[in-house]
Enzyme design. Structure first.
Site, short mmCIF file in Angstrom:
data_model
loop_
_atom_site.label_atom_id
_atom_site.label_comp_id
_atom_site.label_asym_id
_atom_site.label_seq_id
_atom_site.Cartn_x
_atom_site.Cartn_y
_atom_site.Cartn_z
N HIS A 1 -1.41 2.75 0.83
CA HIS A 1 -2.44 3.25 -0.08
C HIS A 1 -2.41 4.77 -0.13
CE1 HIS A 1 -6.61 2.10 -1.91
NE2 HIS A 1 -6.08 3.14 -2.54
N ARG B 1 -5.38 -1.83 -6.87
CA ARG B 1 -6.13 -2.39 -5.74
C ARG B 1 -5.46 -3.68 -5.32
NH1 ARG B 1 -7.87 1.96 -5.57
NH2 ARG B 1 -10.04 2.70 -5.37
N GLU C 1 -5.92 -4.87 3.59
CA GLU C 1 -5.41 -3.61 4.14
C GLU C 1 -6.43 -2.91 5.03
OE1 GLU C 1 -6.24 -0.12 0.96
OE2 GLU C 1 -4.82 -1.62 0.27
#
Length: 347
Positions: A316, A255, A284
């Site tokens: 991601h 993360r 993000e």
């Protein structure tokens, strides 16, 4: 202290993809929010086998569309959007008592608030190989300077670069978080012959276990696989980043907020770190998973990182494989069936 992946279960409940429900609750309705076409196809394909009735909603769950779930006690949500408290309240008013998030992490949901309005939150387990494979790819790309090489060849400059790459067997790699994904990463690293150190609160790991600060002082590459919570926010802060070996690399497929991004950028710009490979990033949200080619990006740190030849950014996507998607959809359904049948599995 950091926590391995199973520690998430203190807040949300996880099923293993290797376990199947003992019995389906016939006719169970599940409202599926934030459902893209590939997920929708799988939900519709699997529904008859599990005896469920999926209601597919393309939009992310919100206060405005929570009423769509009326009549269904269970909903499945995407990890791509944060679920605001007002949406949880609206789901509760609609009769929802269980939210299955199609992700391993629950940091996009306020689990305590959900519990306070009568909603239990569960996360899913999916193939750890998806993220583990991607982590090794990013690690190899970082230590071999792949971004700079690709940039040169894209411009038809086929000369060798000034910097030579490094071989993993000559390096010490630190794995922070030895849950399912971290362990899968360590399994792969053994094949490269490098020394592997691990930091985790679990009593046993498949590698030499050391305190975090000691690990960071010794490793040439550190890779992060711990969940994000209050204890791990900015786990790699300025002090710890400045204490790393000069020329070391940081890989993050966990993360974004595990890293203090400002401190990371400063260390890269000063030459203290040799490079970074980041599949996740602070801020993000609203950028990753969107086409921003014709729009401005309001994240100065992201732009500075992307401009560096020794930093690799991906949106991601480490989890994004066929196998992991099947696991995610199937286990989201299984979570709901287990909740309805009161066969909830606690880790």
């Amino acid at each position: 202290m950091t926590h391995s992946e199973p520690a998430r279960a203190a807040a949300c409940r996880t099923r293993s993809p290797a376990v199947r429900p003992f019995a389906a609750v016939a006719g169970t309705g599940i409202t599926v929010y934030g459902c893209e076409q590939d997920e929708a196809d799988l939900f519709r394909e699997m529904a008859p086998r599990f005896g469920v009735r999926p209601t597919i909603v393309e939009a992310a769950v919100s206060e405005a569309n929570a009423a769509v779930a009326a009549g269904n006690r269970c909903v499945s949500v995407s990890h791509k959007n944060r679920i605001p408290d007002r949406a949880l309240r609206a789901l509760s008013r609609a009769g929802v008592v269980y939210v299955s998030t199609r992700s391993a992490g629950c940091d996009h949901v306020d689990v305590e608030y959900a519990n306070s309005v009568g909603i239990t939150v569960g996360n899913v387990a999916y193939s750890p190989d998806s993220v583990a494979d991607y982590t090794l790819m990013l690690m190899l790309m970082a230590v071999r300077g792949a971004k700079a090489t690709i940039r040169r060849t894209d411009a038809h400059d086929y000369r060798l670069g000034d910097e030579r790459g490094k071989e993993l067997r000559d390096l010490t790699v630190g794995v922070v978080g030895a849950g399912r994904i971290g362990t899968a990463v360590m399994d792969r690293l053994r094949g490269f012959g490098c020394r592997v150190l691990a930091h985790d609160i679990r009593p046993t790991t498949p590698a030499e276990r050391v305190p975090l600060d000691e690990l960071l002082q010794q490793v040439d590459v550190v890779t992060l696989h711990t969940p994000l919570n209050a204890d791990t926010h900015h786990l790699l802060d300025r002090r710890r980043i400045e204490g790393m070996k000069r020329g070391a690399y940081v890989v993050n497929t966990g993360r974004g907020p595990l890293l203090d991004t400002q401190a990371l950028v400063s260390a890269l710009e000063s030459g203290g770190l040799g490079g970074a490979a980041l599949d996740v990033l602070e801020g993000e949200e609203g950028i990753f998973y969107a086409d921003r080619r014709n729009g401005s990006i309001e994240n100065d740190l992201l732009l500075r990182l992307q401009g560096m030849p020794n930093v690799i950014i991906s949106p991601h996507s480490a989890y994004h494989t066929d196998h992991a998607l099947v696991d995610t959809v199937e286990n989201s359904i299984v979570n709901c069936l287990d909740f309805e049948s009161r066969k909830q599995h606690r880790t």
